[in-house]
Motif scaffolding. Structure first.
Motif, PDB file in Angstrom:
ATOM      1  N   GLY A   1       4.814  -0.708   3.786  1.00  0.00           N
ATOM      2  CA  GLY A   1       3.799  -1.279   3.751  1.00  0.00           C
ATOM      3  C   GLY A   1       3.762  -2.283   3.481  1.00  0.00           C
ATOM      4  O   GLY A   1       4.165  -2.813   3.069  1.00  0.00           O
ATOM      5  N   ASN A   2       2.151  -3.297   3.908  1.00  0.00           N
ATOM      6  CA  ASN A   2       2.214  -4.642   3.655  1.00  0.00           C
ATOM      7  C   ASN A   2       2.085  -4.758   2.333  1.00  0.00           C
ATOM      8  O   ASN A   2       2.631  -5.308   1.977  1.00  0.00           O
ATOM      9  CB  ASN A   2       0.492  -4.872   3.855  1.00  0.00           C
ATOM     10  CG  ASN A   2       0.139  -4.406   5.915  1.00  0.00           C
ATOM     11  OD1 ASN A   2       1.209  -4.902   5.874  1.00  0.00           O
ATOM     12  ND2 ASN A   2      -0.825  -3.490   5.997  1.00  0.00           N
ATOM     13  N   GLY A   3       1.538  -3.948   1.697  1.00  0.00           N
ATOM     14  CA  GLY A   3       1.616  -3.755  -0.243  1.00  0.00           C
ATOM     15  C   GLY A   3       3.635  -4.217  -0.397  1.00  0.00           C
ATOM     16  O   GLY A   3       3.852  -5.136  -1.871  1.00  0.00           O
ATOM     17  N   THR A   4       4.015  -3.847   0.031  1.00  0.00           N
ATOM     18  CA  THR A   4       5.781  -4.018  -0.370  1.00  0.00           C
ATOM     19  C   THR A   4       6.362  -5.352   0.041  1.00  0.00           C
ATOM     20  O   THR A   4       7.173  -5.507  -0.169  1.00  0.00           O
ATOM     21  CB  THR A   4       6.543  -2.356  -0.039  1.00  0.00           C
ATOM     22  OG1 THR A   4       6.084  -3.036   1.626  1.00  0.00           O
ATOM     23  CG2 THR A   4       5.813  -1.764  -0.018  1.00  0.00           C
ATOM     24  N   ALA A   5       5.259  -5.618   0.757  1.00  0.00           N
ATOM     25  CA  ALA A   5       6.153  -6.552   1.750  1.00  0.00           C
ATOM     26  C   ALA A   5       6.544  -7.867   1.031  1.00  0.00           C
ATOM     27  O   ALA A   5       7.996  -8.545   1.190  1.00  0.00           O
ATOM     28  CB  ALA A   5       5.671  -6.735   2.707  1.00  0.00           C
TER      29      ALA A   5
ATOM     30  N   PHE B   1       3.271  -8.537   7.963  1.00  0.00           N
ATOM     31  CA  PHE B   1       1.935  -8.159   8.189  1.00  0.00           C
ATOM     32  C   PHE B   1       1.201  -7.757   9.342  1.00  0.00           C
ATOM     33  O   PHE B   1       1.179  -8.435  10.073  1.00  0.00           O
ATOM     34  CB  PHE B   1       1.352  -9.162   6.992  1.00  0.00           C
ATOM     35  CG  PHE B   1       1.907  -9.916   5.196  1.00  0.00           C
ATOM     36  CD1 PHE B   1       0.655  -9.004   4.767  1.00  0.00           C
ATOM     37  CD2 PHE B   1       3.323 -10.141   5.294  1.00  0.00           C
ATOM     38  CE1 PHE B   1       1.750  -8.740   3.366  1.00  0.00           C
ATOM     39  CE2 PHE B   1       3.488 -10.690   3.978  1.00  0.00           C
ATOM     40  CZ  PHE B   1       2.591  -9.462   2.982  1.00  0.00           C
ATOM     41  N   GLY B   2       0.119  -7.053   8.947  1.00  0.00           N
ATOM     42  CA  GLY B   2      -0.278  -6.905   9.699  1.00  0.00           C
ATOM     43  C   GLY B   2      -2.069  -6.889   9.273  1.00  0.00           C
ATOM     44  O   GLY B   2      -2.936  -7.038  10.313  1.00  0.00           O
ATOM     45  N   ARG B   3      -2.282  -8.320   8.511  1.00  0.00           N
ATOM     46  CA  ARG B   3      -3.010  -8.148   7.655  1.00  0.00           C
ATOM     47  C   ARG B   3      -3.112  -9.746   6.994  1.00  0.00           C
ATOM     48  O   ARG B   3      -1.948 -10.146   7.076  1.00  0.00           O
ATOM     49  CB  ARG B   3      -4.442  -7.536   6.603  1.00  0.00           C
ATOM     50  CG  ARG B   3      -2.715  -7.054   5.935  1.00  0.00           C
ATOM     51  CD  ARG B   3      -3.448  -6.680   4.557  1.00  0.00           C
ATOM     52  NE  ARG B   3      -2.545  -6.229   3.378  1.00  0.00           N
ATOM     53  CZ  ARG B   3      -2.277  -6.738   2.771  1.00  0.00           C
ATOM     54  NH1 ARG B   3      -1.973  -8.277   2.834  1.00  0.00           N
ATOM     55  NH2 ARG B   3      -0.877  -6.256   1.064  1.00  0.00           N
ATOM     56  N   ASP B   4      -4.011 -10.148   6.632  1.00  0.00           N
ATOM     57  CA  ASP B   4      -3.349 -11.680   5.558  1.00  0.00           C
ATOM     58  C   ASP B   4      -3.334 -11.049   4.736  1.00  0.00           C
ATOM     59  O   ASP B   4      -3.491 -10.035   3.794  1.00  0.00           O
ATOM     60  CB  ASP B   4      -5.559 -12.005   5.579  1.00  0.00           C
ATOM     61  CG  ASP B   4      -6.205 -12.788   7.119  1.00  0.00           C
ATOM     62  OD1 ASP B   4      -5.596 -12.712   8.400  1.00  0.00           O
ATOM     63  OD2 ASP B   4      -7.238 -13.222   6.790  1.00  0.00           O
ATOM     64  N   PRO B   5      -2.146 -12.080   4.437  1.00  0.00           N
ATOM     65  CA  PRO B   5      -2.211 -12.135   2.314  1.00  0.00           C
ATOM     66  C   PRO B   5      -3.204 -11.684   1.464  1.00  0.00           C
ATOM     67  O   PRO B   5      -4.125 -13.188   1.796  1.00  0.00           O
ATOM     68  CB  PRO B   5      -0.882 -13.237   2.042  1.00  0.00           C
ATOM     69  CG  PRO B   5      -1.518 -13.972   3.638  1.00  0.00           C
ATOM     70  CD  PRO B   5      -1.178 -13.244   4.517  1.00  0.00           C
ATOM     71  N   ILE B   6      -3.332 -10.842   0.564  1.00  0.00           N
ATOM     72  CA  ILE B   6      -4.396 -11.128  -0.708  1.00  0.00           C
ATOM     73  C   ILE B   6      -3.345 -12.179  -1.289  1.00  0.00           C
ATOM     74  O   ILE B   6      -2.701 -12.341  -1.378  1.00  0.00           O
ATOM     75  CB  ILE B   6      -4.494  -9.417  -0.664  1.00  0.00           C
ATOM     76  CG1 ILE B   6      -3.159  -9.195  -1.054  1.00  0.00           C
ATOM     77  CG2 ILE B   6      -5.215  -8.932   0.564  1.00  0.00           C
ATOM     78  CD1 ILE B   6      -4.299  -8.111  -1.815  1.00  0.00           C
ATOM     79  N   VAL B   7      -4.680 -12.422  -2.819  1.00  0.00           N
ATOM     80  CA  VAL B   7      -4.380 -13.063  -3.620  1.00  0.00           C
ATOM     81  C   VAL B   7      -3.085 -13.036  -4.421  1.00  0.00           C
ATOM     82  O   VAL B   7      -1.854 -13.074  -4.652  1.00  0.00           O
ATOM     83  CB  VAL B   7      -5.322 -12.934  -5.221  1.00  0.00           C
ATOM     84  CG1 VAL B   7      -4.941 -13.260  -6.224  1.00  0.00           C
ATOM     85  CG2 VAL B   7      -6.792 -13.643  -3.772  1.00  0.00           C
ATOM     86  N   THR B   8      -3.323 -11.490  -4.356  1.00  0.00           N
ATOM     87  CA  THR B   8      -1.815 -10.598  -5.155  1.00  0.00           C
ATOM     88  C   THR B   8      -0.811 -10.941  -5.014  1.00  0.00           C
ATOM     89  O   THR B   8       0.486 -11.369  -5.149  1.00  0.00           O
ATOM     90  CB  THR B   8      -1.768  -9.266  -5.979  1.00  0.00           C
ATOM     91  OG1 THR B   8      -2.052  -8.566  -4.234  1.00  0.00           O
ATOM     92  CG2 THR B   8      -3.299  -8.622  -6.531  1.00  0.00           C
ATOM     93  N   ASP B   9      -0.691 -10.923  -3.297  1.00  0.00           N
ATOM     94  CA  ASP B   9       0.830 -11.482  -2.132  1.00  0.00           C
ATOM     95  C   ASP B   9       0.724 -12.975  -2.610  1.00  0.00           C
ATOM     96  O   ASP B   9       1.766 -13.438  -2.953  1.00  0.00           O
ATOM     97  CB  ASP B   9       0.761 -11.136  -0.549  1.00  0.00           C
ATOM     98  CG  ASP B   9      -0.193  -9.840   0.039  1.00  0.00           C
ATOM     99  OD1 ASP B   9       0.560  -8.886  -0.811  1.00  0.00           O
ATOM    100  OD2 ASP B   9      -1.119  -9.392   1.061  1.00  0.00           O
ATOM    101  N   ARG B  10      -0.549 -13.566  -1.828  1.00  0.00           N
ATOM    102  CA  ARG B  10      -0.115 -14.846  -2.642  1.00  0.00           C
ATOM    103  C   ARG B  10       0.633 -15.598  -3.526  1.00  0.00           C
ATOM    104  O   ARG B  10       1.685 -16.413  -4.432  1.00  0.00           O
ATOM    105  CB  ARG B  10      -1.076 -15.789  -2.322  1.00  0.00           C
ATOM    106  CG  ARG B  10      -1.524 -15.732  -0.451  1.00  0.00           C
ATOM    107  CD  ARG B  10      -2.446 -17.270  -0.511  1.00  0.00           C
ATOM    108  NE  ARG B  10      -3.653 -16.694  -1.348  1.00  0.00           N
ATOM    109  CZ  ARG B  10      -5.032 -16.012  -0.810  1.00  0.00           C
ATOM    110  NH1 ARG B  10      -4.716 -14.899   0.836  1.00  0.00           N
ATOM    111  NH2 ARG B  10      -6.181 -15.758  -1.173  1.00  0.00           N
TER     112      ARG B  10
END
Length: 344
Positions: free
Chosen positions: A76-80, A94-103
């Motif tokens: 899943g994206n959240g584990t990347a 990622f199949g989406r933009d990285p979000i704040v928690t990713d960055r």
């Protein structure tokens, strides 16, 4: 797939062969030249919807590099991003933009930003596969097109794209008669969803100040049997029942009662409907990218085994696999060339 949607998609899908990699006037990409006797273990993590494509890439890469072992764990994206900054993966998808928690998670641990690349283009109309966003209106609506400047003035209260005034009625878009004084009723995804955040970034210049008076946002609804009624489906259904509505959705939920609008970046620019060709060329402005991230400390080159794998994915051979596998769309040759230039 519903017959009317098959007709819509089929009419345009052939154009992909004209513009894939391909539709550029610039010279074609150079073929991939593999190094001799490459050995390594590469660990891939991230978006689970890329599993089929990742496996296809891995099979082709192993044919050229029998000594390379690829471990694929797409949860899943959240584990990347955690897998990347914790050293559990070498490349994450990622199949989406990285979000704040990713960055922020990566920056907090590593003290710098990761290397990010576009590897492919999201699908035209497949749920879960980063479908392009579309603006849908009722078939009775005479409107055919919008600029993103107008979209911003309709959906946002900040107008970061420079519109001189807010747009709140259909008459402000040139519609007359019974449409002239009708307010534009807006429908779309929860603004904190992945589709909602992408729309805010690309169409509204990262504005979070929506036209809340007229905007209804939907969230995915999980049914007792485990199926999901997507927010995009609910938005499309809302406009089917509301002639004065305008929905942010995707082509999977197009019905005979609805029609998509052609979009342009701004006044004076050409308008494009969402098709495989216009998504690959990025002429259609709400095409979504498929991203990869890798660890590259400042002042250093990316790990050679990672660089070689990403170089293959961005080569003509790697992009042809994207097209054949069919879940996503490839990059244009110009876009792939630009991404290759980032692999230093």
């Amino acid at each position: 797939m519903r017959p009317w949607r098959i007709i819509f998609l089929t009419v345009f899908s052939g154009l992909l062969l004209i513009t894939r990699l391909v539709g550029d006037e610039a010279p074609p990409l150079a073929p991939y030249q593999p190094p001799v006797n490459l050995t390594a273990t590469l660990r891939l993590a991230g978006n689970r919807h890329l599993a089929g494509l990742a496996q296809a890439w891995a099979r082709a890469y192993r044919e050229q590099h029998p000594g390379v072992n690829l471990e694929i764990k797409l949860l899943g994206n959240g584990t990347a991003m955690p897998a990347l900054y914790l050293g559990l993966a070498d490349v994450v998808f990622f199949g989406r933009d990285p979000i704040v928690t990713d960055r922020d998670g990566f920056a907090h641990v590593m003290k710098y930003d990761p290397l990010g690349l576009e590897l492919a283009t999201g699908s035209l109309a497949t749920p879960g596969h980063s479908p392009a966003l579309v603006l849908l209106v009722h078939r009775d609506n005479p409107l055919a097109q919008l600029t993103l400047t107008q979209v911003d003035a309709i959906f946002s209260s900040q107008r970061r794209r420079g519109a001189p005034e807010a747009i709140r009625t259909w008459g402000q878009l040139g519609l007359v008669g019974e449409w002239a004084n009708q307010p534009i009723h807006l429908y779309g995804d929860d603004t904190q969803s992945m589709a909602g955040l992408f729309f805010e970034r690309v169409a509204l210049g990262n504005s979070r100040r929506m036209n809340w008076e007229h905007y209804t946002e939907f969230q995915d609804i999980r049914q007792p049997d485990g199926t999901v009624i997507e927010a995009a489906q609910q938005s499309a259904a809302a406009v089917e029942a509301d002639r004065w509505g305008l929905a942010v959705s995707n082509l999977h939920y197009l019905t005979p009662t609805l029609k998509p609008l052609a979009l342009a970046l701004q006044t004076g620019k050409p308008f494009f409907l969402p098709t495989p060709a216009t998504l690959v060329s990025r002429d259609y402005p709400l095409a979504r990218p498929i991203l990869a991230f890798a660890n590259q400390p400042p002042g250093r080159t990316v790990d050679p085994k990672v660089r070689e794998f990403l170089r293959f994915l961005l080569s003509p051979a790697g992009q042809q696999i994207v097209e054949r596998q069919g879940d996503f769309l490839p990059l244009s040759a110009a876009a792939a060339r630009e991404q290759l230039s980032l692999l230093k």
